[in-house]
Design an enzyme around this catalytic site. Structure first.
Site, PDB file in Angstrom:
ATOM      1  CG  ASP A  55     -76.875  16.263 -31.471  1.00  0.00           C
ATOM      2  OD1 ASP A  55     -77.754  15.409 -31.234  1.00  0.00           O
ATOM      3  OD2 ASP A  55     -76.119  16.726 -30.591  1.00  0.00           O
TER       4      ASP A  55
ATOM      5  CG  HIS B 116     -88.115  15.663 -25.487  1.00  0.00           C
ATOM      6  ND1 HIS B 116     -88.309  14.414 -26.030  1.00  0.00           N
ATOM      7  CD2 HIS B 116     -87.839  15.468 -24.164  1.00  0.00           C
ATOM      8  CE1 HIS B 116     -88.155  13.499 -25.081  1.00  0.00           C
ATOM      9  NE2 HIS B 116     -87.872  14.108 -23.949  1.00  0.00           N
TER      10      HIS B 116
ATOM     11  N   GLY C 254     -77.810  12.498 -31.849  1.00  0.00           N
ATOM     12  CA  GLY C 254     -78.212  11.785 -30.629  1.00  0.00           C
ATOM     13  C   GLY C 254     -79.722  11.761 -30.430  1.00  0.00           C
TER      14      GLY C 254
ATOM     15  CG  LEU D 175     -84.021  12.973 -38.586  1.00  0.00           C
ATOM     16  CD1 LEU D 175     -84.049  14.487 -38.455  1.00  0.00           C
ATOM     17  CD2 LEU D 175     -84.735  12.525 -39.857  1.00  0.00           C
TER      18      LEU D 175
ATOM     19  NE  ARG E 155     -84.117   3.799 -38.852  1.00  0.00           N
ATOM     20  CZ  ARG E 155     -84.935   4.061 -37.828  1.00  0.00           C
ATOM     21  NH1 ARG E 155     -84.916   5.250 -37.259  1.00  0.00           N
ATOM     22  NH2 ARG E 155     -85.730   3.149 -37.373  1.00  0.00           N
TER      23      ARG E 155
ATOM     24  CG  ASN F  48     -87.316  16.948 -31.308  1.00  0.00           C
ATOM     25  OD1 ASN F  48     -88.419  16.687 -31.819  1.00  0.00           O
ATOM     26  ND2 ASN F  48     -86.841  16.266 -30.281  1.00  0.00           N
TER      27      ASN F  48
ATOM     28  CG  ASP G 103     -85.380  13.450 -27.569  1.00  0.00           C
ATOM     29  OD1 ASP G 103     -85.806  13.961 -28.603  1.00  0.00           O
ATOM     30  OD2 ASP G 103     -85.890  12.451 -27.040  1.00  0.00           O
TER      31      ASP G 103
HETATM   32  C1  GRF Z   1     -95.134  16.069 -28.336  1.00  0.00           C
HETATM   33  O1  GRF Z   1     -95.321  15.953 -26.952  1.00  0.00           O
HETATM   34  C2  GRF Z   1     -93.661  16.267 -28.641  1.00  0.00           C
HETATM   35  O2  GRF Z   1     -92.973  16.933 -27.649  1.00  0.00           O
HETATM   36  C3  GRF Z   1     -93.167  14.838 -28.726  1.00  0.00           C
HETATM   37  O3  GRF Z   1     -94.209  14.126 -29.351  1.00  0.00           O
HETATM   38  C4  GRF Z   1     -95.456  14.779 -29.084  1.00  0.00           C
HETATM   39  C5  GRF Z   1     -96.091  15.031 -30.413  1.00  0.00           C
HETATM   40  O4  GRF Z   1     -97.430  15.419 -30.311  1.00  0.00           O
HETATM   41  N1  GRF Z   1     -91.894  14.771 -29.420  1.00  0.00           N
HETATM   42  P1  GRF Z   1     -98.217  15.928 -31.606  1.00  0.00           P
HETATM   43  O5  GRF Z   1     -98.146  14.843 -32.669  1.00  0.00           O
HETATM   44  O6  GRF Z   1     -97.606  17.210 -32.064  1.00  0.00           O
HETATM   45  O7  GRF Z   1     -99.624  16.110 -31.131  1.00  0.00           O
END
Ligand code: GRF
Length: 180
Positions: A133, A101, A135, A85, A57, A99, A137
């Site tokens: 970072d 989430h 971790g 990552l 990786r 990111n 999320d």
């Molecule tokens: C989103 O809900 C994001 O928050 C999560 O994965 C999903 C990705 O959706 N990390 P897309 O590929 O952008 O449609």
């Protein structure tokens, strides 16, 4: 200039493109990611970095970082990127990776956040944009917005409602970061 990493459908990538943000490169760990198709349709350079093609990786992540850097990328957006990552990548873009989430972090990190929120019976979910970072999320939250869980919601309906918020929140935060 923005580089996007995505593993899936790419609706958040689409939101960045539709907002007119300077996305110059899109990389994925999956050759079949819908996000790559969206990038091609928008004439954005794509790169595929599947783990099977690398010894490990960190080597893959180092190659991906070089690929983005040589394309002038200064800010990396993870838009549904499903791999953690490793250090070579985090070091190359220290403090410059965000990111999105589908929960109110720090609650419900991980790949199954929507399922887990429904299973836990929460009445409120949300979308979070945060700095990345090492971790899962974790990292400082930049923006967060609540999304109600409605009676009769299933994973699909709740995730769709969260994504609608992500598609507004992510471009807003990225635009702000670009202006800094
Ligand atoms: C989103 O809900 C994001 O928050 C999560 O994965 C999903 C990705 O959706 N990390 P897309 O590929 O952008 O449609």
């Amino acid at each position: 200039m923005i580089g996007v990493l995505a593993s899936g459908e790419g609706t958040n990538l689409q939101a960045l493109l539709d907002a007119g943000l300077p996305v110059v490169a899109v990389a994925s760990n999956r050759a079949d990611a819908g996000a790559l198709e969206r990038a091609r349709d928008a004439d954005v350079t794509t790169g595929v970095f599947e783990l099977d093609d690398y010894p490990d990786r960190p080597t893959r992540d180092a190659a991906m970082a070089v690929w983005l850097t040589t394309r002038g990328v200064k800010l990396v957006v993870l838009a549904g990127y499903m791999h953690l990552l490793t250090e070579p990548f985090l070091d190359a873009f220290a403090g410059r990776i965000v990111n999105v989430h589908p929960s109110l972090l720090p609650a419900f990190p991980g790949a199954h956040a929507v399922e887990e929120q429904l299973a836990a019976g929460v009445t409120e979910s949300g979308a979070t944009v945060h700095l990345v970072d090492e971790g899962i999320d974790s990292g400082p939250v930049l923006a967060q917005e609540r999304v109600p869980v409605l009676a009769g919601d299933d994973v699909e309906s709740l995730h769709e409602r969260i994504k609608a918020v992500e598609h507004r929140l992510l471009p807003e935060v990225v635009r702000e970061l670009c202006a800094r």
